[in-house]
Motif scaffolding. Structure first.
Motif, PDB file in Angstrom:
ATOM      1  N   ARG A  91       0.834  -1.200   0.000  1.00  0.00           N
ATOM      2  CA  ARG A  91       0.000   0.000   0.000  1.00  0.00           C
ATOM      3  C   ARG A  91       0.873   1.255   0.000  1.00  0.00           C
ATOM      4  O   ARG A  91       1.750   1.412   0.837  1.00  0.00           O
ATOM      5  CB  ARG A  91      -0.923   0.011   1.212  1.00  0.00           C
ATOM      6  CG  ARG A  91      -1.904   1.170   1.196  1.00  0.00           C
ATOM      7  CD  ARG A  91      -3.108   0.944   2.066  1.00  0.00           C
ATOM      8  NE  ARG A  91      -3.807  -0.297   1.844  1.00  0.00           N
ATOM      9  CZ  ARG A  91      -4.611  -0.574   0.824  1.00  0.00           C
ATOM     10  NH1 ARG A  91      -4.787   0.325  -0.110  1.00  0.00           N
ATOM     11  NH2 ARG A  91      -5.220  -1.726   0.730  1.00  0.00           N
ATOM     12  N   GLY A  92       0.659   2.113  -1.009  1.00  0.00           N
ATOM     13  CA  GLY A  92       1.395   3.362  -1.115  1.00  0.00           C
ATOM     14  C   GLY A  92       2.750   3.247  -1.788  1.00  0.00           C
ATOM     15  O   GLY A  92       3.419   4.243  -2.005  1.00  0.00           O
ATOM     16  N   ARG A  93       3.149   2.055  -2.148  1.00  0.00           N
ATOM     17  CA  ARG A  93       4.418   1.863  -2.842  1.00  0.00           C
ATOM     18  C   ARG A  93       4.213   1.996  -4.349  1.00  0.00           C
ATOM     19  O   ARG A  93       3.091   1.949  -4.832  1.00  0.00           O
ATOM     20  CB  ARG A  93       4.997   0.498  -2.519  1.00  0.00           C
ATOM     21  CG  ARG A  93       5.181   0.342  -1.025  1.00  0.00           C
ATOM     22  CD  ARG A  93       6.389  -0.374  -0.703  1.00  0.00           C
ATOM     23  NE  ARG A  93       6.533  -0.476   0.741  1.00  0.00           N
ATOM     24  CZ  ARG A  93       7.651  -0.773   1.307  1.00  0.00           C
ATOM     25  NH1 ARG A  93       8.716  -0.988   0.572  1.00  0.00           N
ATOM     26  NH2 ARG A  93       7.734  -0.863   2.602  1.00  0.00           N
ATOM     27  N   THR A  94       5.296   2.128  -5.078  1.00  0.00           N
ATOM     28  CA  THR A  94       5.223   2.273  -6.533  1.00  0.00           C
ATOM     29  C   THR A  94       5.946   1.116  -7.205  1.00  0.00           C
ATOM     30  O   THR A  94       7.077   0.797  -6.851  1.00  0.00           O
ATOM     31  CB  THR A  94       5.849   3.607  -6.981  1.00  0.00           C
ATOM     32  OG1 THR A  94       5.141   4.679  -6.352  1.00  0.00           O
ATOM     33  CG2 THR A  94       5.765   3.778  -8.487  1.00  0.00           C
ATOM     34  N   ALA A  95       5.258   0.520  -8.192  1.00  0.00           N
ATOM     35  CA  ALA A  95       5.833  -0.593  -8.944  1.00  0.00           C
ATOM     36  C   ALA A  95       5.863  -0.256 -10.427  1.00  0.00           C
ATOM     37  O   ALA A  95       4.929   0.334 -10.956  1.00  0.00           O
ATOM     38  CB  ALA A  95       5.003  -1.860  -8.730  1.00  0.00           C
ATOM     39  N   VAL A  96       6.941  -0.650 -11.097  1.00  0.00           N
ATOM     40  CA  VAL A  96       7.050  -0.583 -12.545  1.00  0.00           C
ATOM     41  C   VAL A  96       6.793  -2.004 -13.043  1.00  0.00           C
ATOM     42  O   VAL A  96       7.417  -2.942 -12.559  1.00  0.00           O
ATOM     43  CB  VAL A  96       8.453  -0.117 -12.989  1.00  0.00           C
ATOM     44  CG1 VAL A  96       8.579  -0.157 -14.504  1.00  0.00           C
ATOM     45  CG2 VAL A  96       8.752   1.269 -12.454  1.00  0.00           C
ATOM     46  N   VAL A  97       5.855  -2.144 -13.982  1.00  0.00           N
ATOM     47  CA  VAL A  97       5.542  -3.463 -14.541  1.00  0.00           C
ATOM     48  C   VAL A  97       5.671  -3.383 -16.051  1.00  0.00           C
ATOM     49  O   VAL A  97       4.939  -2.634 -16.700  1.00  0.00           O
ATOM     50  CB  VAL A  97       4.113  -3.921 -14.160  1.00  0.00           C
ATOM     51  CG1 VAL A  97       3.824  -5.308 -14.739  1.00  0.00           C
ATOM     52  CG2 VAL A  97       3.916  -3.914 -12.646  1.00  0.00           C
ATOM     53  N   VAL A 126      10.268  -3.347  -9.282  1.00  0.00           N
ATOM     54  CA  VAL A 126      10.280  -3.423 -10.736  1.00  0.00           C
ATOM     55  C   VAL A 126      10.020  -4.872 -11.112  1.00  0.00           C
ATOM     56  O   VAL A 126      10.755  -5.768 -10.704  1.00  0.00           O
ATOM     57  CB  VAL A 126      11.629  -2.962 -11.337  1.00  0.00           C
ATOM     58  CG1 VAL A 126      11.615  -3.110 -12.859  1.00  0.00           C
ATOM     59  CG2 VAL A 126      11.927  -1.524 -10.941  1.00  0.00           C
ATOM     60  N   VAL A 127       8.954  -5.105 -11.883  1.00  0.00           N
ATOM     61  CA  VAL A 127       8.635  -6.442 -12.381  1.00  0.00           C
ATOM     62  C   VAL A 127       8.925  -6.432 -13.873  1.00  0.00           C
ATOM     63  O   VAL A 127       8.173  -5.862 -14.653  1.00  0.00           O
ATOM     64  CB  VAL A 127       7.163  -6.823 -12.108  1.00  0.00           C
ATOM     65  CG1 VAL A 127       6.879  -8.231 -12.629  1.00  0.00           C
ATOM     66  CG2 VAL A 127       6.844  -6.728 -10.621  1.00  0.00           C
ATOM     67  N   ASN A 128      10.029  -7.043 -14.248  1.00  0.00           N
ATOM     68  CA  ASN A 128      10.459  -7.058 -15.639  1.00  0.00           C
ATOM     69  C   ASN A 128       9.850  -8.279 -16.327  1.00  0.00           C
ATOM     70  O   ASN A 128      10.458  -9.335 -16.401  1.00  0.00           O
ATOM     71  CB  ASN A 128      11.991  -7.096 -15.696  1.00  0.00           C
ATOM     72  CG  ASN A 128      12.507  -7.005 -17.099  1.00  0.00           C
ATOM     73  OD1 ASN A 128      11.789  -6.623 -18.010  1.00  0.00           O
ATOM     74  ND2 ASN A 128      13.756  -7.362 -17.282  1.00  0.00           N
ATOM     75  N   ARG A 133      13.150  -3.370  -4.708  1.00  0.00           N
ATOM     76  CA  ARG A 133      13.280  -4.744  -5.186  1.00  0.00           C
ATOM     77  C   ARG A 133      13.123  -4.757  -6.707  1.00  0.00           C
ATOM     78  O   ARG A 133      12.235  -4.109  -7.227  1.00  0.00           O
ATOM     79  CB  ARG A 133      12.187  -5.629  -4.595  1.00  0.00           C
ATOM     80  CG  ARG A 133      12.122  -5.626  -3.096  1.00  0.00           C
ATOM     81  CD  ARG A 133      13.217  -6.511  -2.514  1.00  0.00           C
ATOM     82  NE  ARG A 133      13.047  -6.698  -1.091  1.00  0.00           N
ATOM     83  CZ  ARG A 133      13.636  -5.962  -0.168  1.00  0.00           C
ATOM     84  NH1 ARG A 133      14.424  -4.986  -0.513  1.00  0.00           N
ATOM     85  NH2 ARG A 133      13.464  -6.206   1.105  1.00  0.00           N
ATOM     86  N   VAL A 134      13.977  -5.487  -7.386  1.00  0.00           N
ATOM     87  CA  VAL A 134      13.881  -5.647  -8.832  1.00  0.00           C
ATOM     88  C   VAL A 134      13.686  -7.132  -9.101  1.00  0.00           C
ATOM     89  O   VAL A 134      14.499  -7.957  -8.698  1.00  0.00           O
ATOM     90  CB  VAL A 134      15.148  -5.127  -9.557  1.00  0.00           C
ATOM     91  CG1 VAL A 134      15.013  -5.326 -11.054  1.00  0.00           C
ATOM     92  CG2 VAL A 134      15.390  -3.661  -9.220  1.00  0.00           C
ATOM     93  N   HIS A 135      12.595  -7.479  -9.757  1.00  0.00           N
ATOM     94  CA  HIS A 135      12.281  -8.871 -10.056  1.00  0.00           C
ATOM     95  C   HIS A 135      12.192  -9.072 -11.563  1.00  0.00           C
ATOM     96  O   HIS A 135      11.629  -8.248 -12.256  1.00  0.00           O
ATOM     97  CB  HIS A 135      10.953  -9.283  -9.422  1.00  0.00           C
ATOM     98  CG  HIS A 135      10.985  -9.234  -7.938  1.00  0.00           C
ATOM     99  ND1 HIS A 135      11.462 -10.267  -7.180  1.00  0.00           N
ATOM    100  CD2 HIS A 135      10.631  -8.266  -7.063  1.00  0.00           C
ATOM    101  CE1 HIS A 135      11.390  -9.946  -5.906  1.00  0.00           C
ATOM    102  NE2 HIS A 135      10.887  -8.734  -5.810  1.00  0.00           N
ATOM    103  N   ALA A 136      12.691 -10.170 -12.027  1.00  0.00           N
ATOM    104  CA  ALA A 136      12.559 -10.531 -13.437  1.00  0.00           C
ATOM    105  C   ALA A 136      11.614 -11.722 -13.518  1.00  0.00           C
ATOM    106  O   ALA A 136      11.794 -12.702 -12.804  1.00  0.00           O
ATOM    107  CB  ALA A 136      13.906 -10.887 -14.038  1.00  0.00           C
ATOM    108  N   VAL A 137      10.619 -11.625 -14.357  1.00  0.00           N
ATOM    109  CA  VAL A 137       9.665 -12.709 -14.558  1.00  0.00           C
ATOM    110  C   VAL A 137       9.962 -13.327 -15.913  1.00  0.00           C
ATOM    111  O   VAL A 137      10.006 -12.632 -16.916  1.00  0.00           O
ATOM    112  CB  VAL A 137       8.206 -12.177 -14.525  1.00  0.00           C
ATOM    113  CG1 VAL A 137       7.238 -13.295 -14.805  1.00  0.00           C
ATOM    114  CG2 VAL A 137       7.916 -11.521 -13.187  1.00  0.00           C
ATOM    115  N   ALA A 138      10.198 -14.619 -15.945  1.00  0.00           N
ATOM    116  CA  ALA A 138      10.495 -15.295 -17.209  1.00  0.00           C
ATOM    117  C   ALA A 138       9.196 -15.639 -17.901  1.00  0.00           C
ATOM    118  O   ALA A 138       8.575 -16.640 -17.626  1.00  0.00           O
ATOM    119  CB  ALA A 138      11.314 -16.545 -16.960  1.00  0.00           C
ATOM    120  N   ALA A 139       8.750 -14.750 -18.761  1.00  0.00           N
ATOM    121  CA  ALA A 139       7.516 -14.944 -19.505  1.00  0.00           C
ATOM    122  C   ALA A 139       7.838 -14.948 -20.993  1.00  0.00           C
ATOM    123  O   ALA A 139       8.627 -14.138 -21.455  1.00  0.00           O
ATOM    124  CB  ALA A 139       6.518 -13.842 -19.188  1.00  0.00           C
TER     125      ALA A 139
END
Length: 134
Positions: free
Chosen positions: A8-14, A89-91, A126-132
């Motif tokens: 809540r209140g955080r910012t994510a890049v998707v 960041v969800v890459n 946090r920076v996360h990479a999603v293998a899609a």
């Protein structure tokens, strides 16, 4: 049991937020109270995702082809004009190649979190990479 990350209140890049897994991730994050910087190569798909988000979600849309070095390099600065911080960041966008592995979204945002985005310490994000793959 591990504690759930408070969003809540955080910012994510998707990235890849216009459809599929990226869109689903954006929806979950928004419903958990996140503000979003959504990235996709297709402006119409991004608009469709934004139309489904809760009204309380502060959202920015960024049309970026993650295979373009120039567009990826400009993304952190574009995000920082709307959001004063990035927490996650969800890459998710699919792009493969040596350049992308060395200089892609994940690395760009690590550098931006450290040097460009104001009032933000790199070790808090946090920076996360999603293998899609499509």
């Amino acid at each position: 049991m591990a504690e759930r990350m408070q969003l809540r209140g955080r910012t994510a890049v998707v990235t890849g937020a216009g459809s599929g897994i990226g869109q689903a991730i954006a929806m979950v994050l928004a419903h958990r109270g996140c503000h979003l910087a959504l990235v996709d190569v297709n402006a119409a798909s991004l608009a469709g995702t934004v139309a489904q988000l809760p009204a309380a979600c502060r959202v920015s849309q960024h049309v970026v082809d993650v295979a373009s070095r120039e567009m990826v390099a400009a993304l952190p600065a574009a995000v920082s004009t709307v959001h004063d911080r990035v927490d996650l960041v969800v890459n998710n966008a699919w792009c493969w190649g040596r350049w992308h592995l060395r200089h892609g979204i994940r690395r760009r945002f690590r550098l931006a979190l450290r040097y460009q985005l104001p009032r933000r310490r790199a070790h808090d994000a946090r920076v996360h990479a999603v293998a899609a793959r499509q």
